[in-house]
Write a protein that holds these residues in place. Sequence first.
Motif, PDB file in Angstrom:
ATOM      1  N   ALA A  76       0.777  -1.236  -0.074  1.00 53.60           N
ATOM      2  CA  ALA A  76      -0.017  -0.126   0.071  1.00 53.60           C
ATOM      3  C   ALA A  76       0.735   1.218  -0.054  1.00 53.60           C
ATOM      4  CB  ALA A  76      -0.874  -0.096   1.161  1.00 53.60           C
ATOM      5  N   PHE A  77       1.973   1.289   0.701  1.00 51.83           N
ATOM      6  CA  PHE A  77       2.828   2.541   0.818  1.00 51.83           C
ATOM      7  C   PHE A  77       3.268   2.598  -0.542  1.00 51.83           C
ATOM      8  CE2 PHE A  77       7.327   3.869   1.325  1.00 51.83           C
ATOM      9  CZ  PHE A  77       7.179   5.083   1.680  1.00 51.83           C
ATOM     10  N   ALA A  78       3.932   1.608  -1.358  1.00 55.33           N
ATOM     11  CA  ALA A  78       4.504   1.728  -2.444  1.00 55.33           C
ATOM     12  C   ALA A  78       3.423   2.246  -3.541  1.00 55.33           C
ATOM     13  CB  ALA A  78       5.036   0.411  -3.017  1.00 55.33           C
ATOM     14  N   LEU A  79       2.227   1.781  -3.431  1.00 58.77           N
ATOM     15  CA  LEU A  79       1.215   2.246  -4.494  1.00 58.77           C
ATOM     16  C   LEU A  79       0.705   3.506  -4.139  1.00 58.77           C
ATOM     17  CD1 LEU A  79      -1.099  -1.113  -4.683  1.00 58.77           C
ATOM     18  CD2 LEU A  79       0.380  -0.143  -6.168  1.00 58.77           C
ATOM     19  N   ALA A  80       1.085   4.167  -2.916  1.00 59.70           N
ATOM     20  CA  ALA A  80       0.594   5.210  -2.594  1.00 59.70           C
ATOM     21  C   ALA A  80       1.747   6.623  -3.131  1.00 59.70           C
ATOM     22  CB  ALA A  80       0.420   5.478  -1.116  1.00 59.70           C
ATOM     23  N   ARG A  81       2.873   6.222  -3.539  1.00 63.17           N
ATOM     24  CA  ARG A  81       3.739   6.956  -3.626  1.00 63.17           C
ATOM     25  C   ARG A  81       3.660   7.571  -5.310  1.00 63.17           C
ATOM     26  NH1 ARG A  81       5.515   9.441  -0.070  1.00 63.17           N
ATOM     27  NH2 ARG A  81       6.848  10.280  -1.366  1.00 63.17           N
ATOM     28  N   ILE A  82       3.550   8.637  -5.565  1.00 61.36           N
ATOM     29  CA  ILE A  82       3.320   9.480  -7.003  1.00 61.36           C
ATOM     30  C   ILE A  82       4.578   8.969  -7.867  1.00 61.36           C
ATOM     31  CG2 ILE A  82       2.975  11.505  -7.971  1.00 61.36           C
ATOM     32  CD1 ILE A  82       1.575  12.688  -5.566  1.00 61.36           C
ATOM     33  N   GLU A  83       5.742   8.966  -7.355  1.00 58.88           N
ATOM     34  CA  GLU A  83       6.841   8.901  -8.184  1.00 58.88           C
ATOM     35  C   GLU A  83       6.829   7.379  -8.625  1.00 58.88           C
ATOM     36  OE1 GLU A  83       8.506   8.875  -3.860  1.00 58.88           O
ATOM     37  OE2 GLU A  83       6.974   9.755  -5.158  1.00 58.88           O
ATOM     38  N   ILE A 117      -6.290  -1.309  -0.722  1.00 57.35           N
ATOM     39  CA  ILE A 117      -6.912   0.180  -0.806  1.00 57.35           C
ATOM     40  C   ILE A 117      -7.238   0.915   0.114  1.00 57.35           C
ATOM     41  CG2 ILE A 117      -8.789   1.085  -2.328  1.00 57.35           C
ATOM     42  CD1 ILE A 117      -9.050  -1.171  -3.850  1.00 57.35           C
ATOM     43  N   ILE A 118      -7.632   0.406   1.263  1.00 59.37           N
ATOM     44  CA  ILE A 118      -7.849   1.118   2.578  1.00 59.37           C
ATOM     45  C   ILE A 118      -6.603   1.789   3.000  1.00 59.37           C
ATOM     46  CG2 ILE A 118      -8.610   1.187   4.973  1.00 59.37           C
ATOM     47  CD1 ILE A 118     -10.686  -0.959   3.872  1.00 59.37           C
ATOM     48  N   ALA A 119      -5.703   0.931   3.069  1.00 61.82           N
ATOM     49  CA  ALA A 119      -4.229   1.279   3.760  1.00 61.82           C
ATOM     50  C   ALA A 119      -3.574   2.269   2.654  1.00 61.82           C
ATOM     51  CB  ALA A 119      -3.312   0.339   3.779  1.00 61.82           C
ATOM     52  N   ARG A 120      -3.783   2.419   1.699  1.00 61.01           N
ATOM     53  CA  ARG A 120      -3.074   2.979   0.325  1.00 61.01           C
ATOM     54  C   ARG A 120      -3.870   4.656   0.429  1.00 61.01           C
ATOM     55  NH1 ARG A 120      -5.396   4.622  -4.597  1.00 61.01           N
ATOM     56  NH2 ARG A 120      -4.045   5.382  -5.941  1.00 61.01           N
ATOM     57  N   SER A 121      -5.204   4.631   0.887  1.00 58.37           N
ATOM     58  CA  SER A 121      -5.866   5.731   0.705  1.00 58.37           C
ATOM     59  C   SER A 121      -5.348   6.542   2.153  1.00 58.37           C
ATOM     60  CB  SER A 121      -7.471   5.721   0.764  1.00 58.37           C
ATOM     61  OG  SER A 121      -7.958   4.975  -0.112  1.00 58.37           O
ATOM     62  N   PHE A 122      -5.044   5.708   3.143  1.00 62.83           N
ATOM     63  CA  PHE A 122      -4.597   6.305   4.458  1.00 62.83           C
ATOM     64  C   PHE A 122      -3.190   6.872   4.088  1.00 62.83           C
ATOM     65  CE2 PHE A 122      -1.799   5.933   8.099  1.00 62.83           C
ATOM     66  CZ  PHE A 122      -2.707   6.582   9.178  1.00 62.83           C
TER      67      PHE A 122
END
Length: 320
Positions: A120-127, A179-184
């Motif tokens: 989730a952390f990786a999928l939350a990174r814009i880069e 998805i919940i963790a990514r949104s957080f």
Amino acid sequence: MSTVASPAVAPKVSSDQIPWNKHTHQKRTVSDWIVDIVIALLVIAIVAVVVYPLWFIIVASFSDQTLVSNGEVTIWPKGFNVAGYERVFQDTRIWTGYRNTILYTVVGTALNLVVTLPAAFALARIEFKPRRVILFLFTFTMYFAGGIVPNYLLYKDLGLLDNWLVFILPGAVSVWNLIIARSFFESSIPEELHDAAQIDGLSYFGYFMKIVIPLSSAIIAVIGLYYFVGHWNDYFTGLIYIRESGLQPLQNVLRDILLANQTNQLGSGAGSGQDAIMKQQIADQIKYGVIIVSTLPLLVIYPFLQKYFNKGVMIGAVKG
């Protein structure tokens, strides 16, 4: 020589000395009290509807089943009786089931968090450029799957049949929790923290472990509870992929106990009416006891996670 007068300092005024202002303080009207009373009554009614069935099961499990069948048991136990619990715990498989379920739940939840949070952390990174494609592939699996037969054949080829890892590995990540963790991570972790971490020379891994994880206790508790409940209540996996009795989880053991008592009760139909009634009452008491035995650990754990759950359950909600 001219002097500059210092500005006057206004004296402090306590709250009880502030005069009444009708524009800032309004008296509660009768309609306000009526609305509050209606809301309170609705809340009490909803709580009663939710809590009473569980309370009735607890009360019925400790009551004389004759009184329960006659509708005489409502709020408090009557004719204290623990025969149902005695029958449940006399079966030695119950302890094996508890051991297996605790093992599957603890190890499975730990693996779920280890896999879900970094993903989730990786999928939350814009880069991270491929994140949208990878998230689409994850989401695709939520709606389309091979089915039971292909899964069975796949697990057979992987050697997961009659293997305790079948409870752990196939469900290592839940797309919904991902998805919940990514949104957080996207909405609740300021990007300025990452900029400061880069200035201090932290890598992505160091930033994730030293900054992101300590700030994510709410989401960890929420998805951890989701995973924990899913593992604890899982009986379908043991029903399909496990044949060895020593690997059966608690839910499957309790199911077998219920079916065995129902079979005994049906087989006694040819006997006397009184004997059939007694067997039915024992079967009912065992049923109530099984429900309590299977849900008690969750009821004990939830109060400790409630404050995190209440905070994290609104993650991803629209904010004004």
